[in-house]
Design an enzyme around this catalytic site. Sequence first.
Site, PDB file in Angstrom:
ATOM      1  N   THR A  12     -21.655  22.096 -10.943  1.00 57.84           N
ATOM      2  CA  THR A  12     -23.095  21.830 -10.970  1.00 57.84           C
ATOM      3  C   THR A  12     -23.688  22.011  -9.577  1.00 57.84           C
ATOM      4  O   THR A  12     -22.992  21.891  -8.569  1.00 57.84           O
ATOM      5  CB  THR A  12     -23.396  20.404 -11.489  1.00 57.84           C
ATOM      6  OG1 THR A  12     -22.883  19.433 -10.573  1.00 57.84           O
ATOM      7  CG2 THR A  12     -22.820  20.196 -12.883  1.00 57.84           C
ATOM      8  N   GLY A  13     -24.972  22.335  -9.555  1.00 56.33           N
ATOM      9  CA  GLY A  13     -25.640  22.543  -8.275  1.00 56.33           C
ATOM     10  C   GLY A  13     -24.970  23.614  -7.457  1.00 56.33           C
ATOM     11  O   GLY A  13     -24.622  23.402  -6.297  1.00 56.33           O
ATOM     12  N   SER A  14     -24.795  24.801  -8.054  1.00 61.12           N
ATOM     13  CA  SER A  14     -23.944  25.808  -7.416  1.00 61.12           C
ATOM     14  C   SER A  14     -24.636  27.130  -7.091  1.00 61.12           C
ATOM     15  O   SER A  14     -23.984  28.159  -7.015  1.00 61.12           O
ATOM     16  CB  SER A  14     -22.714  26.057  -8.301  1.00 61.12           C
ATOM     17  OG  SER A  14     -23.070  26.256  -9.648  1.00 61.12           O
ATOM     18  N   THR A  15     -25.934  27.099  -6.858  1.00 59.31           N
ATOM     19  CA  THR A  15     -26.609  28.345  -6.487  1.00 59.31           C
ATOM     20  C   THR A  15     -26.672  28.565  -4.983  1.00 59.31           C
ATOM     21  O   THR A  15     -26.997  29.659  -4.529  1.00 59.31           O
ATOM     22  CB  THR A  15     -28.043  28.399  -7.058  1.00 59.31           C
ATOM     23  OG1 THR A  15     -28.780  27.263  -6.584  1.00 59.31           O
ATOM     24  CG2 THR A  15     -28.032  28.422  -8.581  1.00 59.31           C
ATOM     25  N   GLY A  17     -25.313  26.679  -0.832  1.00 56.44           N
ATOM     26  CA  GLY A  17     -24.630  25.639  -0.071  1.00 56.44           C
ATOM     27  C   GLY A  17     -23.220  25.341  -0.524  1.00 56.44           C
ATOM     28  O   GLY A  17     -22.458  26.233  -0.898  1.00 56.44           O
ATOM     29  N   GLY A  19     -22.081  23.811  -3.190  1.00 54.09           N
ATOM     30  CA  GLY A  19     -21.798  24.133  -4.585  1.00 54.09           C
ATOM     31  C   GLY A  19     -21.438  25.591  -4.788  1.00 54.09           C
ATOM     32  O   GLY A  19     -20.495  25.922  -5.518  1.00 54.09           O
ATOM     33  N   SER A 137     -20.002  11.617  -0.454  1.00 58.68           N
ATOM     34  CA  SER A 137     -20.424  11.800   0.928  1.00 58.68           C
ATOM     35  C   SER A 137     -19.849  10.666   1.768  1.00 58.68           C
ATOM     36  O   SER A 137     -19.592   9.575   1.245  1.00 58.68           O
ATOM     37  CB  SER A 137     -21.950  11.770   1.003  1.00 58.68           C
ATOM     38  OG  SER A 137     -22.395  11.636   2.335  1.00 58.68           O
ATOM     39  N   TYR A 150     -29.984   7.315  -0.704  1.00 62.49           N
ATOM     40  CA  TYR A 150     -28.957   8.330  -0.949  1.00 62.49           C
ATOM     41  C   TYR A 150     -27.566   7.702  -0.877  1.00 62.49           C
ATOM     42  O   TYR A 150     -26.716   7.925  -1.738  1.00 62.49           O
ATOM     43  CB  TYR A 150     -29.105   9.449   0.085  1.00 62.49           C
ATOM     44  CG  TYR A 150     -27.960  10.425   0.121  1.00 62.49           C
ATOM     45  CD1 TYR A 150     -27.840  11.416  -0.853  1.00 62.49           C
ATOM     46  CD2 TYR A 150     -27.006  10.376   1.133  1.00 62.49           C
ATOM     47  CE1 TYR A 150     -26.787  12.325  -0.822  1.00 62.49           C
ATOM     48  CE2 TYR A 150     -25.956  11.281   1.175  1.00 62.49           C
ATOM     49  CZ  TYR A 150     -25.853  12.245   0.203  1.00 62.49           C
ATOM     50  OH  TYR A 150     -24.814  13.139   0.228  1.00 62.49           O
TER      51      TYR A 150
END
Length: 180
Positions: A12-15, A17, A19, A137, A150
Amino acid sequence: MSDLANKLTLVTGSTKGIGKAIAEAFIDKGARVVIHGRNRAELEDVKAAIGAFACVDGDLGATEGCDSVIEQIKTLGQVEILVNNAGIFGVEDFFDIDDAEWLRYFQVNVMSVVRLCRALMPAMLENNSGRIINVSSEAAIKPQPQMIHYSMTKTSLVSLSRGMAELTKGTAVTVNSVDR
């Protein structure tokens, strides 16, 4: 060939950076990687650029978006590796963050993981095979005053991962969190 060859892997979130780098690393090991993002055109471009197997789109910060991603991924087969990387962060003064923003962080950074694991983990357990990697993180254990909202979500993610790991005891399914 590695033990990742042909494993259906959702990142997920892999377009971009971290990911995108994770997706590329799994592709390099022979996995059939499904990338995820919110923008279909961007997804198609990244898919072509890195040689991903497929792409799914949806806003993981909303129940409907998660449901859509789950339905899309199920048409591709059974996910054998799930990398929960999607997340949001920002620097904000604690006293200026309203309830809606706290909830938005919790929905994206924690509830998306809950929803995806709830949907995909039962098949892993049934097949006695699977991997779930939740990207956390260092803020989970060392919160910064300008990123308390966060940090709280990443601490929740570590706890969630640990609890799910306990659910998999005695199986060949693993659940881990990793700091990025």
